[in-house]
Design a protein around this motif. Structure first.
Motif, PDB file in Angstrom:
ATOM      1  N   THR A  43      36.735   4.557  -3.453  1.00  0.00           N
ATOM      2  CA  THR A  43      35.352   4.276  -3.706  1.00  0.00           C
ATOM      3  C   THR A  43      35.146   2.812  -4.278  1.00  0.00           C
ATOM      4  O   THR A  43      34.107   2.143  -4.212  1.00  0.00           O
ATOM      5  N   ASP A  44      36.329   2.356  -5.013  1.00  0.00           N
ATOM      6  CA  ASP A  44      36.162   0.921  -5.837  1.00  0.00           C
ATOM      7  C   ASP A  44      36.188  -0.332  -4.659  1.00  0.00           C
ATOM      8  O   ASP A  44      35.684  -1.324  -4.741  1.00  0.00           O
ATOM      9  N   ALA A  45      36.695   0.189  -3.531  1.00  0.00           N
ATOM     10  CA  ALA A  45      36.825  -0.990  -2.320  1.00  0.00           C
ATOM     11  C   ALA A  45      35.491  -0.909  -1.453  1.00  0.00           C
ATOM     12  O   ALA A  45      35.372  -1.432  -0.517  1.00  0.00           O
ATOM     13  N   ALA A  46      34.759   0.048  -1.521  1.00  0.00           N
ATOM     14  CA  ALA A  46      33.608   0.436  -0.491  1.00  0.00           C
ATOM     15  C   ALA A  46      32.478  -0.861  -0.687  1.00  0.00           C
ATOM     16  O   ALA A  46      32.160  -0.891   0.841  1.00  0.00           O
ATOM     17  N   PRO A  47      32.293  -1.231  -1.709  1.00  0.00           N
ATOM     18  CA  PRO A  47      31.248  -2.410  -1.631  1.00  0.00           C
ATOM     19  C   PRO A  47      31.697  -3.748  -0.589  1.00  0.00           C
ATOM     20  O   PRO A  47      31.247  -4.238   0.313  1.00  0.00           O
ATOM     21  N   ALA A  48      33.089  -3.912  -0.651  1.00  0.00           N
ATOM     22  CA  ALA A  48      33.834  -4.809   0.092  1.00  0.00           C
ATOM     23  C   ALA A  48      33.768  -4.610   1.535  1.00  0.00           C
ATOM     24  O   ALA A  48      33.521  -5.419   2.393  1.00  0.00           O
ATOM     25  N   VAL A  49      33.984  -3.263   1.824  1.00  0.00           N
ATOM     26  CA  VAL A  49      34.045  -2.908   3.376  1.00  0.00           C
ATOM     27  C   VAL A  49      32.714  -2.820   3.860  1.00  0.00           C
ATOM     28  O   VAL A  49      32.441  -3.372   4.896  1.00  0.00           O
ATOM     29  N   GLY A  97      33.474  11.494  -2.009  1.00  0.00           N
ATOM     30  CA  GLY A  97      34.169  12.870  -1.953  1.00  0.00           C
ATOM     31  C   GLY A  97      35.726  12.382  -2.354  1.00  0.00           C
ATOM     32  O   GLY A  97      35.998  11.400  -3.094  1.00  0.00           O
ATOM     33  N   THR A  98      36.753  13.285  -1.691  1.00  0.00           N
ATOM     34  CA  THR A  98      37.914  13.124  -2.231  1.00  0.00           C
ATOM     35  C   THR A  98      38.912  12.999  -0.910  1.00  0.00           C
ATOM     36  O   THR A  98      38.865  13.857  -0.051  1.00  0.00           O
ATOM     37  N   GLY A  99      39.742  12.094  -0.892  1.00  0.00           N
ATOM     38  CA  GLY A  99      40.679  11.963  -0.112  1.00  0.00           C
ATOM     39  C   GLY A  99      42.018  12.556  -0.370  1.00  0.00           C
ATOM     40  O   GLY A  99      42.353  12.409  -1.580  1.00  0.00           O
ATOM     41  N   ARG A 100      42.885  13.191   0.555  1.00  0.00           N
ATOM     42  CA  ARG A 100      44.186  13.714   0.362  1.00  0.00           C
ATOM     43  C   ARG A 100      44.861  13.229   1.259  1.00  0.00           C
ATOM     44  O   ARG A 100      44.551  13.319   2.395  1.00  0.00           O
ATOM     45  N   PHE A 101      46.153  12.941   0.971  1.00  0.00           N
ATOM     46  CA  PHE A 101      47.322  12.532   1.709  1.00  0.00           C
ATOM     47  C   PHE A 101      48.632  12.711   1.005  1.00  0.00           C
ATOM     48  O   PHE A 101      48.693  12.623  -0.076  1.00  0.00           O
ATOM     49  N   THR A 102      49.562  12.824   1.757  1.00  0.00           N
ATOM     50  CA  THR A 102      51.041  12.770   1.370  1.00  0.00           C
ATOM     51  C   THR A 102      51.760  11.542   2.301  1.00  0.00           C
ATOM     52  O   THR A 102      52.006  11.338   3.452  1.00  0.00           O
ATOM     53  N   GLU A 115      45.339  12.850  -4.635  1.00  0.00           N
ATOM     54  CA  GLU A 115      44.252  12.898  -4.336  1.00  0.00           C
ATOM     55  C   GLU A 115      43.377  11.536  -5.079  1.00  0.00           C
ATOM     56  O   GLU A 115      43.717  11.338  -5.911  1.00  0.00           O
ATOM     57  N   VAL A 116      42.472  11.043  -4.187  1.00  0.00           N
ATOM     58  CA  VAL A 116      41.870   9.794  -4.376  1.00  0.00           C
ATOM     59  C   VAL A 116      40.350   9.836  -4.406  1.00  0.00           C
ATOM     60  O   VAL A 116      39.930  10.453  -3.340  1.00  0.00           O
ATOM     61  N   PRO A 117      39.601   9.558  -5.119  1.00  0.00           N
ATOM     62  CA  PRO A 117      38.100   9.285  -5.174  1.00  0.00           C
ATOM     63  C   PRO A 117      37.821   8.281  -3.804  1.00  0.00           C
ATOM     64  O   PRO A 117      38.214   7.212  -3.945  1.00  0.00           O
ATOM     65  N   GLU A 118      37.204   8.973  -2.897  1.00  0.00           N
ATOM     66  CA  GLU A 118      36.971   8.017  -1.738  1.00  0.00           C
ATOM     67  C   GLU A 118      35.536   7.989  -1.291  1.00  0.00           C
ATOM     68  O   GLU A 118      34.873   8.971  -1.704  1.00  0.00           O
ATOM     69  N   THR A 119      35.108   7.382  -0.626  1.00  0.00           N
ATOM     70  CA  THR A 119      33.621   7.044  -0.099  1.00  0.00           C
ATOM     71  C   THR A 119      33.949   7.121   1.360  1.00  0.00           C
ATOM     72  O   THR A 119      34.375   6.083   2.000  1.00  0.00           O
ATOM     73  N   ARG A 120      32.936   7.642   2.100  1.00  0.00           N
ATOM     74  CA  ARG A 120      32.865   7.621   3.535  1.00  0.00           C
ATOM     75  C   ARG A 120      31.583   6.766   3.941  1.00  0.00           C
ATOM     76  O   ARG A 120      30.593   6.935   3.533  1.00  0.00           O
ATOM     77  N   THR A 155      47.191   2.342   6.088  1.00  0.00           N
ATOM     78  CA  THR A 155      46.758   2.919   7.069  1.00  0.00           C
ATOM     79  C   THR A 155      45.355   3.597   6.967  1.00  0.00           C
ATOM     80  O   THR A 155      45.402   4.911   6.856  1.00  0.00           O
ATOM     81  N   PRO A 156      44.474   3.060   7.149  1.00  0.00           N
ATOM     82  CA  PRO A 156      43.082   3.396   6.976  1.00  0.00           C
ATOM     83  C   PRO A 156      42.555   4.589   7.806  1.00  0.00           C
ATOM     84  O   PRO A 156      43.135   4.400   9.109  1.00  0.00           O
TER      85      PRO A 156
END
Length: 109
Positions: free
Chosen positions: A13-19, A43-48, A65-70, A95-96
């Motif tokens: 989420t904190d990188a969404a404005p730049a994207v 939303g929430t991104g999940r990965f291992t 788990e990371v707060p993410e923006t779609r 790897t986005p």
């Protein structure tokens, strides 16, 4: 009208404005007399991270788990490489997660 595609990309989420800025500058989100048009949903991104990964967040072998923006934005198909490269150039992940697909953005007759 040139064929249109849509980019969907998941970003911390904190990188969404730049994207959003980068893809808009590359030609995504042009609608009539408007530029940089997009839609975002938090939303929430999940990965291992697996062995060999160099995660920007978390550690190898532990689920995260990371707060993410779609972010979604349409663009002319001819701008695909520029739009995707722009998004990846400012995205903090190794790897986005993203996808592009064709859309019908034409107005009715």
């Amino acid at each position: 009208m040139e064929p249109m595609d849509c980019l969907v990309i998941y970003v911390p989420t904190d990188a969404a404005p730049a994207v959003r800025q980068a893809i808009g500058d590359a030609g995504a989100g042009r609608l009539g007399n408007y530029s940089h048009c997009s839609f975002s949903l938090d939303g929430t991104g999940r990965f291992t991270p697996l062995p060999g990964a160099n995660p920007a967040v978390g550690v190898v072998g532990s689920s995260e788990e990371v707060p993410e923006t779609r972010i979604e934005a349409i663009f002319p198909r001819s701008r695909r490489n520029a739009v995707v490269k722009a998004a990846l150039s400012v995205h903090p992940y190794e790897t986005p997660a993203f996808m592009t697909y064709p859309v019908d953005a034409s107005l009715p007759d």
